[in-house]
Design a protein around this motif. Structure first.
Motif, PDB file in Angstrom:
ATOM      1  N   LEU A  10      59.725  -8.214  98.708  1.00  0.00           N
ATOM      2  CA  LEU A  10      60.028  -6.557  98.099  1.00  0.00           C
ATOM      3  C   LEU A  10      60.864  -5.742  99.300  1.00  0.00           C
ATOM      4  CD1 LEU A  10      57.316  -5.948  96.374  1.00  0.00           C
ATOM      5  CD2 LEU A  10      59.142  -5.781  95.357  1.00  0.00           C
ATOM      6  N   ASP A  89      57.813  11.788 107.204  1.00  0.00           N
ATOM      7  CA  ASP A  89      58.483  12.569 106.480  1.00  0.00           C
ATOM      8  C   ASP A  89      57.971  11.752 105.544  1.00  0.00           C
ATOM      9  OD1 ASP A  89      59.803  10.053 105.541  1.00  0.00           O
ATOM     10  OD2 ASP A  89      62.070  10.779 105.879  1.00  0.00           O
TER      11      ASP A  89
ATOM     12  N   ASP B  94      60.924  12.006 102.080  1.00  0.00           N
ATOM     13  CA  ASP B  94      61.127  10.979 102.466  1.00  0.00           C
ATOM     14  C   ASP B  94      62.232  10.167 101.043  1.00  0.00           C
ATOM     15  OD1 ASP B  94      59.319  11.494 100.895  1.00  0.00           O
ATOM     16  OD2 ASP B  94      59.248   9.344 100.044  1.00  0.00           O
ATOM     17  N   HIS B  95      62.648   9.645 101.102  1.00  0.00           N
ATOM     18  CA  HIS B  95      63.520   8.480 100.115  1.00  0.00           C
ATOM     19  C   HIS B  95      64.031   8.933  99.294  1.00  0.00           C
ATOM     20  CE1 HIS B  95      60.084   6.037 100.478  1.00  0.00           C
ATOM     21  NE2 HIS B  95      61.002   4.745 100.265  1.00  0.00           N
ATOM     22  N   ARG B  97      67.823   8.628  99.338  1.00  0.00           N
ATOM     23  CA  ARG B  97      68.729   8.864  99.311  1.00  0.00           C
ATOM     24  C   ARG B  97      68.980   7.696  97.920  1.00  0.00           C
ATOM     25  NH1 ARG B  97      71.689   6.846 104.492  1.00  0.00           N
ATOM     26  NH2 ARG B  97      72.643   8.734 105.414  1.00  0.00           N
ATOM     27  N   TRP B  98      67.267   7.279  97.629  1.00  0.00           N
ATOM     28  CA  TRP B  98      66.931   6.931  96.739  1.00  0.00           C
ATOM     29  C   TRP B  98      66.688   7.545  95.418  1.00  0.00           C
ATOM     30  CZ3 TRP B  98      64.156   1.619  96.764  1.00  0.00           C
ATOM     31  CH2 TRP B  98      64.567   1.166  98.675  1.00  0.00           C
ATOM     32  N   ARG B 102      64.552   3.347  90.780  1.00  0.00           N
ATOM     33  CA  ARG B 102      65.191   2.337  92.144  1.00  0.00           C
ATOM     34  C   ARG B 102      62.631   2.263  92.791  1.00  0.00           C
ATOM     35  NH1 ARG B 102      70.390   2.979  94.161  1.00  0.00           N
ATOM     36  NH2 ARG B 102      71.042   1.935  92.394  1.00  0.00           N
ATOM     37  N   GLN B 106      60.528  -0.520  93.409  1.00  0.00           N
ATOM     38  CA  GLN B 106      60.398  -1.252  94.380  1.00  0.00           C
ATOM     39  C   GLN B 106      59.445  -1.342  94.964  1.00  0.00           C
ATOM     40  OE1 GLN B 106      62.035  -2.460  96.627  1.00  0.00           O
ATOM     41  NE2 GLN B 106      60.913  -2.390  98.278  1.00  0.00           N
ATOM     42  N   LEU B 107      58.084   0.139  94.538  1.00  0.00           N
ATOM     43  CA  LEU B 107      57.124   0.161  95.119  1.00  0.00           C
ATOM     44  C   LEU B 107      55.718  -0.378  94.541  1.00  0.00           C
ATOM     45  CD1 LEU B 107      56.973   4.248  96.251  1.00  0.00           C
ATOM     46  CD2 LEU B 107      57.534   2.040  97.975  1.00  0.00           C
ATOM     47  N   GLY B 109      56.444  -3.527  92.662  1.00  0.00           N
ATOM     48  CA  GLY B 109      56.359  -4.678  93.057  1.00  0.00           C
ATOM     49  C   GLY B 109      55.271  -5.254  93.527  1.00  0.00           C
ATOM     50  N   PHE B 110      54.750  -3.868  94.652  1.00  0.00           N
ATOM     51  CA  PHE B 110      53.713  -4.625  95.273  1.00  0.00           C
ATOM     52  C   PHE B 110      52.216  -4.309  94.741  1.00  0.00           C
ATOM     53  CE2 PHE B 110      56.768  -2.754  98.657  1.00  0.00           C
ATOM     54  CZ  PHE B 110      56.489  -3.183  99.464  1.00  0.00           C
ATOM     55  N   TYR B 111      52.297  -4.130  93.690  1.00  0.00           N
ATOM     56  CA  TYR B 111      51.257  -4.291  93.219  1.00  0.00           C
ATOM     57  C   TYR B 111      51.276  -5.675  91.835  1.00  0.00           C
ATOM     58  CZ  TYR B 111      50.025   0.429  94.282  1.00  0.00           C
ATOM     59  OH  TYR B 111      49.969   1.399  95.448  1.00  0.00           O
ATOM     60  N   ASP B 154      55.726  12.282  93.000  1.00  0.00           N
ATOM     61  CA  ASP B 154      55.316  12.545  94.351  1.00  0.00           C
ATOM     62  C   ASP B 154      53.788  11.344  92.776  1.00  0.00           C
ATOM     63  OD1 ASP B 154      56.097  12.398  96.595  1.00  0.00           O
ATOM     64  OD2 ASP B 154      55.063  14.950  95.542  1.00  0.00           O
TER      65      ASP B 154
END
Lengths: 284, 307
Positions: A10, A89, B94-95, B97-98, B102, B106-107, B109-111, B154
């Motif tokens: 990832l 941030d 934060d993020h 430019r995302w 996306r 991305q996040l 996927g960790f689960y 959020d």
């Protein structure tokens, strides 16, 4: 183990996305363009000078050194700024809240900043090949040397940027704590003036840091063998280049995870909120 | 008489203390959150709400006390525990430019490695975007989202892993009324359909009343009240306010016997009573009274009120 592997996979995807985002951003394109134009202009105004004691033109000698220094500079300052900012941030905090998130985050940083060296490199290399004579490495062997020096050089310098970004108190301090020392080291590392022109003890200091060795390795790839006579000890010292850079890489590998863990432990929502308030104050 | 065997609470806090130098923020906090409950933590600024939540999230080490979240001490909990807990963070840039799609992919996927047949993780990204109302903004750069839209994102990031327990620290700060309504619907959905246990802090008492099964009031470093909104109101209540109009004139009367007062009113004036309004003390009155009581130095004994 498979969990870590998933996080690393990832992270690679994250780094790639960040890279694409960066290449598409006018702000980053502007930065690449600026360093490219500045470097080329500098070389262009010195294009007819020959280097003392040789028939080599100044751009021929300076180009590989500048390329090496820019890459080293980029992978130190890039992650230093990114980490300091993303601590403030909330990017880092988001990953702290994920299972194996920090592994993914750090992988993403490594991938992103390694990839970012590429456009930086090309934006100078390609126009130089067209503008100046005899500046490119000769043959496959030369390019192979470029490749290993760059890879090892990045492994040696990336961790420095990560550590800097972890220990600076806030983003505004990256200038004083990070930029300044890196500029000083770059200044004494024989990029613009040969290191022999400096005092003896400065030469010793320069040879402690990776920037000098990356520059030396790059010159060994780009310049004819005869030019080795311009270097300290009249040799490319290829083995030593590999050894010093590898030593920095290993030291980085040993120190960085601990520093990153310590930084991550201190992350919390109220810290991010405090940073936001501080930043708002600062802009005002 | 049969006694119900109480289920293991998802959050169990006993004697939680936190001090920064000589300054004691938490002086002994005790409370439980049970499975499937929505619990709201209220309290004045600086009372230690955020500190309490951060200790439970495992982001901060307490000075003393026993804390168990999903059966584990959050300070020592591992990644498998992390996968079961959701945290909604207040981000600001934060993020940038995302895009929401996306970032959530991305996040999330960790689960994925923690998915089981009975509890699949993460949520489907399209479903989640629709649920938080971000479908139209799914492919815009996050930097271009308005503040309210960012907060929706959020929330989406906080629940992407389909948590069993969700922490929200002032989730609706900066929401417009519509966004607030949508968010309340989302919390109800998570709680009713998914059985997610939720602990949130807020300054909005109406919000607490709407969302919470149970309300905790944190003042001066400890829990000074614990009960449903209704039960808490009854504790301080005592008086109700009756307003009416008679021959074009407005009247207000405070009483703790509103029913008999209104009956008398009708007996006396009959249909001439207009615009009749009976208002019980609100949660806000209760809250103000309790915090004031505490600040006056009276520390009310914590009593369990029936729900």
């Amino acid at each position: 183990m498979t969990l870590t592997l998933n996080a690393v996979r990832l992270g690679v995807r994250r780094g790639w996305t960040e890279f694409l985002n960066s290449v598409r951003s006018p702000q980053d394109q502007g930065f690449y363009l600026f360093t490219g134009v500045a470097t080329l202009a500098f070389l262009w105004f010195n294009r007819d000078d020959t280097v003392e004691g040789t028939t080599l033109l100044y751009p021929t000698v300076a180009l590989p050194s500048i390329l090496g220094a820019l890459v080293a500079f980029g992978v130190v300052i890039g992650p230093a700024f990114a980490l300091a900012m993303e601590r403030e941030d909330g990017t880092l905090l988001r990953h702290k809240a994920l299972p194996h998130g920090m592994e993914g985050y750090v992988t993403g940083q490594l991938v992103f900043h390694s990839l970012s060296a590429l456009p930086q490199f090309l934006v100078i290399l390609v126009p130089s090949a067209l503008l100046f004579d005899d500046v490119m490495p000769s043959g496959v062997g030369g390019w192979l040397t470029v490749a290993w020096v760059l890879v090892l050089g990045m492994l040696a310098t990336l961790p420095i940027g990560m550590v800097l970004g972890s220990v600076v108190p806030n983003t505004q301090k990256v200038g004083t704590w990070g930029m300044l020392p890196v500029l000083v080291v770059t200044g004494i590392s024989g990029i613009f003036v040969p290191v022999q022109a400096l005092w003896g003890w400065v030469q010793t200091v320069a040879q402690v840091f990776p920037t000098y060795w990356i520059g030396l390795g790059m010159r060994s790839a780009f310049l004819p063998d005869a030019a080795a006579s311009l270097e300290l000890g009249g040799s490319w010292r290829t083995g030593q280049v590999a050894l010093v850079l590898a030593a920095w890489a290993v030291a980085g590998l040993l120190v960085t995870p601990g520093v990153l863990r310590r930084m991550a432990r201190r992350q919390s929502g109220s810290q991010v909120a405090a940073a936001r308030d501080a930043a708002l104050q600062w802009v005002r | 008489m049969t006694r119900e065997v109480p289920e293991q609470p998802v959050v169990r806090v006993r004697g939680l203390r936190m001090s920064y130098g000589a300054h004691e923020v938490l002086t002994g906090v005790d409370f439980d959150v049970h499975s499937g409950e929505v619990v709201c933590l209220l309290g004045p600024n600086g009372a230690g709400k955020t500190t309490t939540i951060e200790v439970l999230e495992g982001f901060r080490l307490p000075s003393a006390g026993d804390v168990e979240v999903l059966g584990t001490d959050p300070a020592r909990a591992g990644d498998a525990w992390r996968a079961r807990v959701g945290v909604v963070l207040q981000s600001w840039r934060d993020h940038g430019r995302w895009t929401p799609r996306r970032l959530l992919t991305q996040l999330g996927g960790f689960y994925r490695p923690y998915s089981t047949s009975t509890h699949p993780r993460p949520y489907d990204v399209d479903w989640l975007l629709d649920t938080v109302g971000l479908t139209d903004d799914a492919d815009r750069r996050i930097a271009t989202l308005s503040g309210g839209r960012r907060r929706r994102l959020d929330v989406a990031v906080g629940i992407i892993g389909r948590p069993e327990l969700l922490f929200l620290d002032e989730p609706t700060a900066g929401f417009d009324p519509q966004a607030r309504r949508d968010f309340h619907d989302l919390v109800h959905r998570l709680s009713d359909l998914e059985g997610t246990s939720i602990l949130l802090t807020t300054h909005d008492l109406a919000e607490a009343e709407r969302l919470a099964d149970r309300i905790l009031i944190l003042a001066g470093g400890r829990i000074v009240a614990d009960g449903s909104a209704e039960a808490l109101t009854r504790r301080v209540a005592g008086t109700s306010e009756v307003r009416w109009r008679l021959h074009g004139e407005r009247f207000v009367h405070a009483t703790d016997q509103p029913t008999s007062f209104v009956r008398q009113l009708f007996e006396q004036h009959g249909d001439e009573v207009a615009d009749l309004e009976v208002r019980r003390a609100s949660l806000e009155d209760t809250y103000i009274a309790m915090v004031a009581q505490h600040e006056a130095g009276v520390r009310p004994q914590l009593e369990e009120v029936a729900r």
